[in-house]
Enzyme design. Structure first.
Site, short mmCIF file in Angstrom:
data_model
loop_
_atom_site.label_atom_id
_atom_site.label_comp_id
_atom_site.label_asym_id
_atom_site.label_seq_id
_atom_site.Cartn_x
_atom_site.Cartn_y
_atom_site.Cartn_z
N LYS A 36 0.81 -1.23 0.00
CA LYS A 36 0.00 0.00 0.00
C LYS A 36 0.84 1.27 0.00
CE LYS A 36 -0.80 0.26 4.96
NZ LYS A 36 -1.32 -0.62 6.00
N ARG A 130 -7.90 -0.66 16.61
CA ARG A 130 -8.36 -0.38 15.25
C ARG A 130 -9.26 -1.57 14.92
NH1 ARG A 130 -4.26 0.68 10.32
NH2 ARG A 130 -4.61 -1.53 9.98
C1 LIG Z 1 -0.41 -1.37 6.53
C2 LIG Z 1 -0.69 -2.66 7.17
C3 LIG Z 1 0.35 -3.57 7.41
C4 LIG Z 1 1.80 -3.26 7.09
O1 LIG Z 1 2.32 -2.34 8.00
P1 LIG Z 1 3.86 -1.89 7.95
O2 LIG Z 1 4.04 -1.08 9.17
O3 LIG Z 1 4.04 -1.12 6.70
O4 LIG Z 1 4.66 -3.13 7.97
C5 LIG Z 1 0.03 -4.78 7.99
N1 LIG Z 1 -1.24 -5.08 8.32
C6 LIG Z 1 -2.27 -4.25 8.10
C7 LIG Z 1 -3.65 -4.64 8.50
C8 LIG Z 1 -2.03 -3.01 7.52
O5 LIG Z 1 -3.06 -2.17 7.30
#
Ligand SMILES: *Cc1c(COP(=O)(O)O)cnc(C)c1O
Length: 351
Positions: A36, A130
């Site tokens: 993302k 969350r």
């Molecule tokens: C963005 C996200 C991740 C990845 O997080 P990083 O800190 O970039 O490793 C993992 N799980 C979920 C649910 C996310 O939204």
């Protein structure tokens, strides 16, 4: 070459991805690559797959469709629970993270319609507040989910250190393991994936003597910025300078440091305050807040960012000789990278 542009070192991404896969793999943990922050960029996704990562995850179905259409050969996982997008989620994503039964029922409806099996990972709330099902409600949800047509319960997971800043530690991970074990025992099933978290799980992983049933992490920032995310410490042996933002100088003049005239609001509704440092060399760059989260930029030369408006960054050039047409380079933090990769105004250059 055109500016503003972001230069992306694909070889360094491959290096980081392989190193992290090897590191986490040493204790039986598989790595999902989270795309993302790079907006589902398909050149980058391709590198991740070629580095041995076979599940790619994104929070946006649009990004997953983009990678799918670019012919990226991976399993796709949707990170953000879907609702009105359920039909295309079933079509383009193999797996999704979920925390609401009503959404899973939608997915089930479309999976049946499309004649496919959609895998789901149930997210469990462990305190970050969350997404996630409260642990006390999990058994009920599992009970309902395993009866739904077109849906396969592939695993459970949790997400910490994103909203509430709660650290993934042995206590939280042992709890997730014990929940996984209870579900497996109670429902006589095997959870293929027990996903313990994200880039914030690094310290836990390095310290823990036993990862328990945790066999999966979803990593974005560690791969792309080479750091863990509780204190943003560099991970040994990883590159931290994979991305460079390059902008051009469109004005360079000696001017006062203190704005003069009657003071009102600036472009964003703030009343600005500046120290009077006398005359200074002020440089303007042709990039601004519509392109990138300026507060997340660090200049790679000895200059200071004074501020920014929609389309300009104002720089104190200090002792540097900078003229119109020169380029200025910046390192990017997570927020700056996210915005720059999402911006249609910033050209992506692969090296
Ligand atoms: C963005 C996200 C991740 C990845 O997080 P990083 O800190 O970039 O490793 C993992 N799980 C979920 C649910 C996310 O939204």
């Amino acid at each position: 070459m055109k500016t503003p542009r972001i230069e992306i070192n694909l070889g360094e991404i491959a290096h980081n991805a392989k190193k992290l896969k090897e590191l986490y793999g040493s204790k039986g943990i598989d790595v999902i690559g989270v795309t993302k922050v790079v907006c589902g960029d398909s050149a980058i996704a391709d590198v991740l797959v070629k580095s041995g990562i076979n599940i790619l995850a994104d929070s946006r179905i649009e990004n997953i469709i983009k990678m799918h259409n670019a012919g990226i050969h991976a399993k796709f996982l949707l990170l953000r629970t879907p609702l009105s997008q359920s039909e295309s989620v079933v079509k383009y994503a193999d797996i999704s993270l979920n925390s609401e039964l009503s959404v899973i029922k939608e997915l089930s409806k479309y999976a049946e319609e499309q004649g496919v099996i959609h895998e789901i990972i149930l997210m469990v709330e462990l305190g970050d507040l969350r997404e996630g099902i409260m642990p006390s409600d999990l058994e009920n949800t599992v009970n309902e989910v395993i009866g739904l047509k077109g849906i396969k319960l592939t695993g459970i997971g949790t997400n910490l250190a994103c909203f509430g800043g709660i650290k993934p530690n042995d206590e939280k991970m042992e709890y997730l393991s014990s929940i996984a074990k209870d579900i497996e025992d109670k429902f006589k099933l095997k959870l293929k994936i027990v996903s313990g978290g994200n880039s914030a799980n690094y310290d836990w992983f390095m310290i823990t003597k036993d990862v328990g049933k945790i066999n999966n992490l979803r990593l974005g920032e560690s791969i792309f910025l080479g750091c863990e995310t509780l204190e943003r410490k560099t991970i040994d042996g990883l590159f931290t300078d994979i991305f460079t933002l390059i902008a051009e100088v469109i004005e360079s003049k000696t001017k006062p440091s203190l704005p003069y005239g009657d003071i009102g609001q600036d472009a964003f509704g703030n009343i600005p305050k500046f120290p009077d440092l006398g005359l200074m060399r002020r440089v303007i760059l042709g990039v601004g807040l519509q392109d990138v989260l300026v507060s997340g930029l660090t200049p790679l030369s000895n200059i200071d960012i004074l501020g920014a408006s929609s389309d300009h960054i104002i720089i104190n050039a200090k002792q540097s000789e900078i003229k119109v047409g020169d380029t200025i380079k910046f390192n990017l933090n997570y927020g700056a990278l996210l915005s720059a990769m999402t911006s249609p105004y910033i050209i992506k250059i692969y090296k």
